[in-house]
Enzyme design. Structure first.
Site, mmCIF file in Angstrom:
data_model
loop_
_atom_site.group_PDB
_atom_site.id
_atom_site.type_symbol
_atom_site.label_atom_id
_atom_site.label_comp_id
_atom_site.label_asym_id
_atom_site.label_seq_id
_atom_site.Cartn_x
_atom_site.Cartn_y
_atom_site.Cartn_z
ATOM 1 N N LEU A 1 -7.472 0.941 -0.970
ATOM 2 C CA LEU A 1 -6.633 0.956 -2.173
ATOM 3 C C LEU A 1 -6.954 -0.156 -3.178
ATOM 4 C CD1 LEU A 1 -3.092 2.127 -1.002
ATOM 5 C CD2 LEU A 1 -5.042 3.455 -1.745
ATOM 6 N N LEU B 1 0.841 -1.202 0.000
ATOM 7 C CA LEU B 1 0.000 0.000 0.000
ATOM 8 C C LEU B 1 0.872 1.246 0.000
ATOM 9 C CD1 LEU B 1 -2.885 -0.906 2.473
ATOM 10 C CD2 LEU B 1 -2.575 -1.519 0.079
ATOM 11 N N CYS B 2 0.339 2.277 -0.628
ATOM 12 C CA CYS B 2 1.126 3.478 -0.827
ATOM 13 C C CYS B 2 1.034 4.388 0.406
ATOM 14 C CB CYS B 2 0.578 4.174 -2.055
ATOM 15 S SG CYS B 2 1.838 5.052 -2.907
ATOM 16 N N THR B 3 1.495 3.875 1.533
ATOM 17 C CA THR B 3 1.497 4.664 2.763
ATOM 18 C C THR B 3 2.660 4.202 3.639
ATOM 19 O OG1 THR B 3 0.420 4.892 4.927
ATOM 20 C CG2 THR B 3 -0.402 3.141 3.517
#
Ligand SMILES: Cc1ncc(COP(=O)(O)O)c(C=O)c1O
Length: 411
Positions: free
Chosen positions: A401, A361-363
């Site tokens: 997401l 995930l982009c976090t």
């Protein structure tokens, strides 16, 4: 960056002669292949059976064992638990439907939790589930729904005691709480229920979760027994059933030590041997979620990319916090620490490099292993997170997401 330890790998996980992690005599990678995709949760039925058997042998025979469905409601797991435990604690109409689908009969189910909606109350009353009522208002709604549908509700009262479970990860009793009815008001309500068209089932006291201190659990169980006796004596009512709560924790992090359940059982046996008259005929329950299922589950994800940034190695997996929020450190922990973690096919190999295992995930929150020392791993290898049997798949934001849920398999 300094290396950080990971949590203790639960007892009973072994490797084959090639050093690969085994489950039921088969390598984890073979199970993953059979599952057909990653990420996947594997829940090990034998470990559930062993856990319950060990707990039962430690606890007094008189004590009944409830499973808190919220910890893991995966249908095949629930069906396995149906044969292992005495009761089931649910927290919603959805969990009631899951229990019904698993052929768990209503007389084994109790329904606790704030904010029960009318339709949920109606479904539970119709089925004959015991309601652990959380407020006077909820009692009134249950009574009026019961009279509308012509069924006597089975009612117990959830008490918010003045004490808490010391050292628990989540405190659910003591002081102002959305859970339960303040202890001082319970006797009057219990007396009132005696004159209402309902089936009086008794009391429920749940004070906290994830405690690893046996002395604190023993003290709380003693307090619960004292409080229940005091409430019933003051109210002049009997106590058919007492759900004493649970709170038994599991070691997730470095330095955590497993609970000494033999000591807890011994103390309880001693208390049961000297019960006041008002509790002499009472049926006692404890309700446990994670203690029964957490260590029976592993979460397997695959390394998609191995990369370097500023001298640090990142193993980027196809898993992440959308399935294992707790392991990422974002489910009720103040300081993020590493869950037990391993590389499936190098389970017995020497740890040799410091890596950061991250999700897809982009976090920056999506971390599964922070500065952990593991055997060298490459793209395609399977990363295993342990203690994944509780509060994983259904306690994580799977829709976040758009990656979708993980597969689950009972093996
Ligand atoms: C009422 C109730 N019962 C049982 C549980 C299960 O807790 P655990 O999984 O820590 O045993 C909880 C957890 O929040 C709870 O609120």
């Amino acid at each position: 960056m300094k290396a950080k330890p990971h949590g203790p790998i639960p007892e009973g996980f072994d490797a084959d002669t090639e050093g690969r992690l085994l489950i039921g005599g088969r390598s984890v990678s073979a199970w993953v292949e059979e599952a057909g995709e990653t990420p996947v949760f594997l829940y090990i039925a034998d470990r559930l059976r062993q856990r319950v058997a060990r707990l039962r042998s430690a606890m007094p025979e008189r004590l009944r064992l409830n499973y808190a469905v919220k910890a893991n409601p995966f249908p095949p797991l629930l069906e396995t638990m149906r044969e292992l435990v005495d009761g089931f604690d649910i927290a919603s109409g959805g969990e009631l439907a899951m229990c019904e689908a698993a052929n768990i009969t209503a007389d084994r189910i109790s329904f606790a939790g704030p904010g029960k909606r009318d339709a949920e109350l109606a479904a539970a009353i119709t089925a004959g589930v015991t309601l652990n009522c959380e407020s006077e208002g909820e009692v009134e709604r249950a009574l009026s729904i019961g009279s509308e549908i012509g069924r006597k509700p089975r009612i117990a009262l959830r008490v918010n005691p003045e004490f808490e479970l010391r050292g628990s990860g989540m405190k659910m009793g003591g002081g102002a709480k959305p859970f339960g009815i303040d202890a001082a008001r319970v006797p009057e309500l219990a007396r009132y229920l005696g004159a209402q068209p309902c089936d009086w089932r008794g009391l429920h006291v749940f004070t906290g979760s994830q405690a690893l201190d046996q002395a604190a659990i023993i003290e709380t169980q003693g307090n619960v027994l004292d409080l229940a006796a005091e409430i019933c004596t003051t109210a002049g009512v009997g106590l058919p059933s007492l759900n004493m709560g649970g709170g038994f924790g599991v070691p997730y992090f470095h330095g955590d030590e497993a609970l000494d359940i033999e000591r807890v059982g011994e103390a309880l046996r001693e208390r049961f041997a000297h019960l006041p008259d008002v509790l002499a005929e009472t049926e006692f329950h404890i309700e446990l979620g994670r203690y029964l299922v957490a260590e029976a589950g592993i979460y397997c994800c695959r390394i998609v990319d191995r990369k370097e940034s500023h001298g640090e190695i990142f193993l980027v997996t196809d898993g992440g916090l959308h399935h294992q929020l707790a392991a990422s450190g974002n489910f009720g922990t103040v300081v993020r620490r590493n869950y037990p973690i391993a590389i499936a096919d190098s389970f017995a190999a020497e740890p040799e490099e410091r890596v950061n295992v991250v999700g897809c995930l982009c976090t920056p929150l999506d971390r599964l292993g922070d500065a952990v020392i593991l055997p060298t791993a490459r793209e395609g290898d399977i990363v295993v997170l342990f203690c994944a049997g509780a509060y994983g798949a259904t306690a994580s934001p799977a829709a976040f997401l758009g990656r979708g849920p993980a597969k689950e398999l009972l093996v």
